[in-house]
Design a protein around this motif. Structure first.
Motif, mmCIF file in Angstrom:
data_model
loop_
_atom_site.group_PDB
_atom_site.id
_atom_site.type_symbol
_atom_site.label_atom_id
_atom_site.label_comp_id
_atom_site.label_asym_id
_atom_site.label_seq_id
_atom_site.Cartn_x
_atom_site.Cartn_y
_atom_site.Cartn_z
ATOM 1 N N ASN A 1 29.000 31.086 31.635
ATOM 2 C CA ASN A 1 30.205 31.931 30.997
ATOM 3 C C ASN A 1 30.057 33.283 30.584
ATOM 4 O O ASN A 1 30.568 33.646 29.667
ATOM 5 C CB ASN A 1 30.594 30.720 29.779
ATOM 6 C CG ASN A 1 31.140 29.464 30.212
ATOM 7 O OD1 ASN A 1 31.558 29.397 31.069
ATOM 8 N ND2 ASN A 1 31.242 28.466 29.137
ATOM 9 N N CYS A 2 29.433 33.897 31.511
ATOM 10 C CA CYS A 2 29.578 35.555 31.508
ATOM 11 C C CYS A 2 29.610 36.123 32.763
ATOM 12 O O CYS A 2 29.327 35.423 33.707
ATOM 13 C CB CYS A 2 28.081 35.649 30.779
ATOM 14 S SG CYS A 2 26.667 35.442 31.696
ATOM 15 N N GLU A 3 30.139 37.380 32.553
ATOM 16 C CA GLU A 3 30.355 38.070 33.898
ATOM 17 C C GLU A 3 28.893 38.589 34.242
ATOM 18 O O GLU A 3 27.889 38.946 33.511
ATOM 19 C CB GLU A 3 31.043 39.457 33.401
ATOM 20 C CG GLU A 3 32.582 38.911 33.291
ATOM 21 C CD GLU A 3 33.367 40.286 33.216
ATOM 22 O OE1 GLU A 3 34.586 40.017 33.692
ATOM 23 O OE2 GLU A 3 33.302 41.280 32.695
ATOM 24 N N ARG B 1 34.122 30.046 44.948
ATOM 25 C CA ARG B 1 35.500 30.444 44.378
ATOM 26 C C ARG B 1 35.568 30.315 42.946
ATOM 27 O O ARG B 1 36.323 31.028 42.307
ATOM 28 C CB ARG B 1 36.615 29.889 45.147
ATOM 29 C CG ARG B 1 36.962 30.458 46.407
ATOM 30 C CD ARG B 1 38.274 30.006 47.256
ATOM 31 N NE ARG B 1 38.553 30.570 48.287
ATOM 32 C CZ ARG B 1 39.268 31.584 48.442
ATOM 33 N NH1 ARG B 1 39.817 32.148 47.445
ATOM 34 N NH2 ARG B 1 39.802 32.031 49.611
ATOM 35 N N ASP B 2 34.955 29.207 42.715
ATOM 36 C CA ASP B 2 34.962 28.965 41.026
ATOM 37 C C ASP B 2 34.342 29.924 40.233
ATOM 38 O O ASP B 2 34.633 29.738 38.938
ATOM 39 C CB ASP B 2 34.526 27.213 41.022
ATOM 40 C CG ASP B 2 32.860 27.232 41.407
ATOM 41 O OD1 ASP B 2 32.573 27.982 42.170
ATOM 42 O OD2 ASP B 2 32.120 26.464 40.783
ATOM 43 N N ILE B 3 33.434 30.823 40.571
ATOM 44 C CA ILE B 3 32.940 31.585 39.909
ATOM 45 C C ILE B 3 33.104 33.223 40.128
ATOM 46 O O ILE B 3 32.659 34.178 39.435
ATOM 47 C CB ILE B 3 31.220 31.271 39.686
ATOM 48 C CG1 ILE B 3 30.761 31.548 41.154
ATOM 49 C CG2 ILE B 3 31.010 30.038 39.136
ATOM 50 C CD1 ILE B 3 29.337 31.718 41.133
ATOM 51 N N THR B 4 33.739 33.152 41.360
ATOM 52 C CA THR B 4 33.948 34.833 41.681
ATOM 53 C C THR B 4 34.598 35.591 40.531
ATOM 54 O O THR B 4 34.361 36.818 40.675
ATOM 55 C CB THR B 4 34.644 34.697 43.163
ATOM 56 O OG1 THR B 4 36.126 33.989 42.982
ATOM 57 C CG2 THR B 4 33.939 33.974 44.086
ATOM 58 N N HIS B 5 35.432 34.925 39.735
ATOM 59 C CA HIS B 5 36.321 35.649 38.700
ATOM 60 C C HIS B 5 35.283 36.117 37.547
ATOM 61 O O HIS B 5 35.816 37.139 36.829
ATOM 62 C CB HIS B 5 37.141 34.723 38.183
ATOM 63 C CG HIS B 5 36.912 33.743 37.338
ATOM 64 N ND1 HIS B 5 36.392 32.588 37.687
ATOM 65 C CD2 HIS B 5 36.468 33.606 35.807
ATOM 66 C CE1 HIS B 5 35.851 31.746 36.774
ATOM 67 N NE2 HIS B 5 35.887 32.411 35.872
#
Length: 166
Positions: free
Chosen positions: A1-3, A30-34
Motif C-alpha cells: 500500500n505505498c507508491e 492494472r490493479d497496482i499501476t495507480h
C-alpha cells in the motif's frame, strides 16, 4: 500500500522492445499501476521526444504518475515540462544542497515552485540533508523533501520489506 518510483531514462523508453515490455507489464498488473511513479531521466542522446511522449500517454492511461527527475540540471527543461505534463517535478539536488548560502539557487527553486504550481505539478526537493535546508524548502512551498535529513537508507527496513514479500 505505498507508491513505488521507477527511474526510466528517455533512452530506455526509446528502446521499443523495452517500452513495449513495460506497457505489457502495466496491462497485466492494472490493479497496482495507480501506485507507480515513472521518474523520467533525460539524456542528451534522446532522439524521439514524440515517441517518449506517446509512451507517457499510454502509461498515464494505466494510472501511472509521471515525474521529471533532476529538474534544473542536465537536459531537463521547461519545454519538457510543458510537453510531458508531469505530476511531479523533482528539483535537482545541486540546486538544493547549497540553497542556504546561494541566493541564486533559492530564487531558481522559487521560480520552479511557482511554475510547478501554475502547471499543477507537485514538487520534491532532492538532497535535503539538514534542518536549515528543510526549513527553506518548506518556506518556499515545496511539497515534498527527500534526503538524509528526512531518512537514511537502513538495512533493517530492507530486511523487513524482504520478510513482508517472502
Amino acid at each position: 500500500n505505498c507508491e513505488i518510483s521507477v527511474n526510466l531514462s528517455s533512452l530506455d523508453i526509446e528502446d521499443h522492445s523495452m517500452s513495449e515490455y513495460v506497457l505489457q507489464l502495466l496491462e497485466v498488473n492494472r490493479d497496482i499501476t495507480h501506485m507507480l511513479i515513472f521518474e523520467l531521466l533525460e539524456d542528451k542522446d534522446t532522439q524521439d521526444y514524440e515517441y517518449v511522449n506517446n509512451f507517457i500517454s499510454h502509461a498515464r492511461a494505466f494510472g501511472v504518475k509521471i515525474a521529471i527527475d533532476d529538474f534544473g540540471s542536465g537536459y531537463s527543461n521547461f519545454i519538457r515540462i510543458i510537453e510531458f505534463k508531469p505530476d511531479i517535478i523533482k528539483i535537482d539536488g545541486s540546486l538544493i544542497e547549497d540553497i542556504a548560502n546561494s541566493e541564486s539557487n533559492r530564487k531558481t527553486v522559487e521560480a520552479i515552485q511557482i511554475f510547478a504550481n501554475k502547471v499543477g505539478a507537485k514538487t520534491v526537493a532532492e538532497y535535503v540533508t539538514n534542518k536549515e535546508t528543510y526549513e527553506i524548502v518548506d518556506a518556499i512551498g515545496i511539497d515534498y523533501a527527500q534526503g538524509y535529513y528526512i531518512g537514511k537508507p537502513e538495512p533493517k527496513l530492507i530486511e523487513e520489506k524482504e520478510e513482508m514479500l517472502a
